[in-house]
Write a protein that holds these residues in place. Structure first.
Motif, short mmCIF file in Angstrom:
data_model
loop_
_atom_site.label_atom_id
_atom_site.label_comp_id
_atom_site.label_asym_id
_atom_site.label_seq_id
_atom_site.Cartn_x
_atom_site.Cartn_y
_atom_site.Cartn_z
N ARG A 157 2.62 9.45 10.12
CA ARG A 157 3.59 8.48 10.63
C ARG A 157 2.95 7.12 10.80
NH1 ARG A 157 6.61 12.12 15.35
NH2 ARG A 157 7.68 13.53 13.92
N GLY A 158 3.76 6.08 10.61
CA GLY A 158 3.26 4.72 10.72
C GLY A 158 2.81 4.19 9.37
N LYS A 159 3.03 2.89 9.13
CA LYS A 159 2.74 2.31 7.82
C LYS A 159 1.26 2.41 7.45
CE LYS A 159 5.10 -1.33 6.70
NZ LYS A 159 5.60 -2.72 6.56
N VAL A 160 0.38 2.29 8.44
CA VAL A 160 -1.06 2.35 8.17
C VAL A 160 -1.45 3.71 7.62
CG1 VAL A 160 -3.36 2.26 9.22
CG2 VAL A 160 -1.63 0.59 9.88
N HIS A 161 -1.03 4.77 8.29
CA HIS A 161 -1.41 6.12 7.88
C HIS A 161 -0.66 6.56 6.63
CE1 HIS A 161 -3.58 6.22 11.57
NE2 HIS A 161 -2.50 6.19 12.32
N VAL A 162 0.57 6.09 6.47
CA VAL A 162 1.33 6.39 5.26
C VAL A 162 0.66 5.75 4.04
CG1 VAL A 162 3.48 5.78 4.08
CG2 VAL A 162 3.58 6.84 6.33
N THR A 163 0.14 4.54 4.22
CA THR A 163 -0.57 3.87 3.12
C THR A 163 -1.81 4.66 2.71
OG1 THR A 163 0.19 1.71 3.92
CG2 THR A 163 -1.69 1.72 2.43
N VAL A 164 -2.56 5.16 3.70
CA VAL A 164 -3.75 5.98 3.40
C VAL A 164 -3.35 7.21 2.60
CG1 VAL A 164 -5.54 7.44 4.43
CG2 VAL A 164 -5.07 5.17 5.38
N GLU A 165 -2.29 7.86 3.03
CA GLU A 165 -1.84 9.08 2.36
C GLU A 165 -1.42 8.80 0.92
OE1 GLU A 165 1.05 12.86 3.47
OE2 GLU A 165 1.07 11.05 4.71
N MET A 166 -0.71 7.68 0.70
CA MET A 166 -0.26 7.34 -0.65
C MET A 166 -1.43 6.95 -1.54
SD MET A 166 2.62 7.40 -2.19
CE MET A 166 2.88 7.19 -3.95
N LEU A 167 -2.42 6.26 -0.99
CA LEU A 167 -3.59 5.87 -1.77
C LEU A 167 -4.43 7.09 -2.16
CD1 LEU A 167 -4.72 2.62 0.08
CD2 LEU A 167 -3.87 2.78 -2.26
N LEU A 168 -4.53 8.08 -1.28
CA LEU A 168 -5.22 9.32 -1.63
C LEU A 168 -4.53 10.02 -2.79
CD1 LEU A 168 -6.05 10.83 1.88
CD2 LEU A 168 -7.72 10.25 0.11
N LEU A 169 -3.21 10.04 -2.74
CA LEU A 169 -2.44 10.66 -3.81
C LEU A 169 -2.65 9.93 -5.13
CD1 LEU A 169 -0.25 12.85 -4.44
CD2 LEU A 169 1.45 11.07 -4.01
N CYS A 170 -2.62 8.60 -5.09
CA CYS A 170 -2.79 7.81 -6.31
C CYS A 170 -4.24 7.86 -6.81
CB CYS A 170 -2.37 6.36 -6.06
SG CYS A 170 -0.61 6.19 -5.72
N PHE A 171 -5.18 7.98 -5.89
CA PHE A 171 -6.59 8.13 -6.28
C PHE A 171 -6.76 9.42 -7.08
CE2 PHE A 171 -10.73 6.26 -4.73
CZ PHE A 171 -11.53 6.93 -5.64
N GLY A 172 -6.23 10.52 -6.56
CA GLY A 172 -6.29 11.78 -7.27
C GLY A 172 -5.55 11.74 -8.60
N TYR A 173 -4.41 11.03 -8.62
CA TYR A 173 -3.65 10.88 -9.86
C TYR A 173 -4.48 10.17 -10.92
CZ TYR A 173 -0.17 8.92 -13.08
OH TYR A 173 0.52 8.54 -14.21
N ASN A 174 -5.19 9.11 -10.52
CA ASN A 174 -6.00 8.34 -11.48
C ASN A 174 -7.17 9.16 -12.02
OD1 ASN A 174 -4.40 6.08 -11.33
ND2 ASN A 174 -5.66 5.03 -9.82
N VAL A 175 -7.80 9.96 -11.16
CA VAL A 175 -8.90 10.81 -11.62
C VAL A 175 -8.39 11.82 -12.64
CG1 VAL A 175 -10.64 12.51 -10.94
CG2 VAL A 175 -10.22 10.52 -9.49
N GLN A 176 -7.25 12.42 -12.33
CA GLN A 176 -6.66 13.39 -13.25
C GLN A 176 -6.25 12.73 -14.56
OE1 GLN A 176 -6.27 16.85 -12.50
NE2 GLN A 176 -5.92 16.91 -14.70
N LYS A 177 -5.73 11.50 -14.48
CA LYS A 177 -5.33 10.77 -15.68
C LYS A 177 -6.54 10.47 -16.56
CE LYS A 177 -1.86 9.60 -16.68
NZ LYS A 177 -0.88 10.21 -17.61
N LEU A 178 -7.64 10.03 -15.95
CA LEU A 178 -8.86 9.76 -16.71
C LEU A 178 -9.36 11.05 -17.38
CD1 LEU A 178 -11.16 7.90 -17.60
CD2 LEU A 178 -12.29 8.37 -15.40
N HIS A 179 -9.32 12.14 -16.63
CA HIS A 179 -9.74 13.44 -17.19
C HIS A 179 -8.90 13.81 -18.41
CE1 HIS A 179 -10.59 17.71 -17.51
NE2 HIS A 179 -9.31 17.97 -17.32
#
Length: 538
Positions: free
Chosen positions: A498-520
């Protein structure tokens, strides 16, 4: 009597009969091309100073080093594991997570949640994500050339019925002010005071009046009563009414501050969440739900930037999104490609000032190609324009001349000039009913922003060019495809924090994992360096 058998807590005592074995390196069980190896290798090169600065140098050290904890979280989000309890279970049982732990014990779900909430906020996650983007640039995967932008709405972790509407707050506050004025008038008449209510600073006079009345209670030695059979004095009723009004006024001011200027609602359980209309509605009736407007920028199929916004409208998010990205990354994108939801004069002007080529589809682009649209006589686009005389000619041959230039201000503070054109006369016009809804005696008027028309024409030429057609197709493939993977394949449809700060962290983790998988995937399919999907010719 049978002897009671005690079962020990250490179950290894039951391993009798098994052959003695030596511990092996578990990485032999992990495939050579597994993405966990790529993740482990690439994340080693990131600068973790900002992450380490969130830990105190006093007290005992963390059981699992922060860098390994970060690897665990990113790999978990790559594998659709978002819950801290699920990640804990994987660290205990999954060989890939055990290999990443490198001999350290599996962290508890409390440790995982604390790390995500307290050690990745305050810009730490943004710093790590931006380093990863720069790393992709160094690998020649990202060229900072074409930025594809789109947004989606993701449900917040908030009660669906804990809504606070700005319109209702304003309405109830107005009713409260009427009651306050009536009460102050009664007090002024009874005690010969001169309290004047000011709606801009409502609490000052209320608190001053309340202190005065409480002083009178002390002087007159009045004892407050409550319950059945007790009769309250007029002074007690006035004191209690003022206390109630002050409490309500504070509540309304708090709600107004939380909602702000650019949205119409908020949630009580997550004040940063706004009630929006979601496509995947659980009640199938278009019900509004608390959520966030998530904006992403994509190049070469990699997510290069993420923005979390509380406003439901996409058009007001473009400039803050680009400004945030430019302040964090080392380069500026040459082209910006977005759909019609981002079109506005303010956005066009901002991109032109930044010397970025614009590929934004006009709002009326699809509709303007239909017969129905071309048959609407009152549309400005269907009138002939004379640039020399600056006039429009309607379907009946009558001239619309400029009569006034007005300045309009948007919700974001942007000011634009609008020219108002008026028909010379609409009297006895056989096409009047099809052309205008103006009342009898009034003539047809149209409002035109000349700057907007010029910028829209330029963008329209860009999207209709050969380059623009390829970029528009890639926008649908790349950025909408990224959201498809995140929401459908990864199953990420609701935030856990909850909260924009923590939601941003959660979304960035998801996109970080997405980018690693995309590079793979690109490495395994020999697609490294591919920026665009080119047109296939039959």
């Amino acid at each position: 009597m049978l002897k009671k058998e005690n079962i020990p807590q250490d179950y290894t005592t039951y391993s009798a009969g098994y052959q003695l074995s030596l511990t092996m390196d578990i990485q032999v069980y992990i495939a050579p091309h597994d993405p966990v190896r790529l993740l482990n290798q690439l994340l080693e090169g990131l600068d973790d100073k900002k992450l380490l600065s969130t830990y105190s140098d006093k007290g005992r050290n963390s059981v699992v080093p922060p860098v390994i904890m970060f690897k665990i979280l990113v790999y978990a989000y790559m594998n659709r594991a978002f819950s801290s309890r699920e990640i804990q279970r994987l660290c205990q049982r999954d060989i890939h997570f055990i290999w990443l732990l490198n001999g350290y014990p599996a962290p508890s779900h409390h440790t995982i949640n604390r790390f995500r909430k307290h050690h990745l906020s305050d810009g730490v996650m943004e710093d790590l994500f931006d380093q990863w983007i720069e790393r992709l640039h160094a690998l020649d995967e990202i060229h900072f050339k074409n930025l594809f932008i789109d947004g989606t709405k993701i449900e917040a972790n908030a009660n669906r019925y804990s809504f606070v509407w700005l319109k209702s707050v304003t309405k109830n506050e107005s009713k409260l002010h009427t009651k306050i004025e009536k009460l102050l008038q009664q007090i002024n008449e009874m005690y010969l005071t001169t309290y004047q209510f000011n709606s801009n600073q409502p609490l000052d006079v209320l608190e001053s009046c309340l202190m005065n009345l409480k002083q009178r209670v002390i002087e007159q030695s009045i004892e407050f009563v409550s319950g059945k059979g007790k009769r309250k004095t007029v002074l007690q009723r006035q004191v209690e009414a003022l206390e109630d009004y002050i409490e309500k006024q504070n509540m309304y001011l708090t709600y107004q501050e939380r909602i702000g200027e650019h949205r119409s609602s908020c949630s009580k359980t997550d004040v940063d969440a706004t009630f929006m209309r979601m496509k995947d509605d659980h009640m199938k009736n278009g019900q509004l739900k608390p959520g966030y407007n998530v904006q992403i920028g994509v190049e070469a199929e990699y997510i290069v930037h993420v923005g979390i916004f509380s406003s439901a409208n996409d058009v007001t998010t473009l400039i803050p999104f680009l400004t945030s990205m430019e302040s964090r990354l080392s380069n500026t994108f040459e082209r910006v490609i977005a759909d019609a939801g981002y079109e506005s004069e303010e956005n066009y002007a901002y991109l032109k000032e930044n010397h970025q080529k614009v590929f934004i589809k006009p709002l009326n682009y699809e509709a303007s190609k239909t017969r129905k649209y071309k048959a609407q006589l009152g549309k400005r686009e269907n009138m002939a324009y004379d640039e020399l005389t600056d006039t429009y000619t309607c379907a009946n041959g009558r001239v619309l001349k400029p009569i006034e230039v007005k300045s309009r201000e948007s919700r974001t503070g942007y000011r634009k000039e609008v020219t108002i054109y008026e028909c010379e006369t609409c009297q006895d016009c056989p096409l009047r009913s099809k052309c205008t809804k103006a009342k009898e005696g009034n003539h047809k008027r149209i409002e035109v922003s000349k700057k907007m028309l010029s910028l829209r024409t330029e963008s329209l030429e860009n999207i209709q060019s050969e380059e623009g057609i390829i970029l528009r197709k890639n926008r649908s493939i790349q950025v909408e495809g990224a959201f498809g993977v995140l929401k459908q394949d990864y199953g990420f449809r609701k935030f856990l924090t909850r909260g924009k700060v923590h939601v941003t962290v959660e979304m960035l983790l998801l996109c970080f994992g997405y980018n690693v998988q995309k590079l793979h995937n690109k490495i395994q399919n020999n697609r490294c360096g591919q920026q665009l999907h080119t047109q296939k010719v039959a």
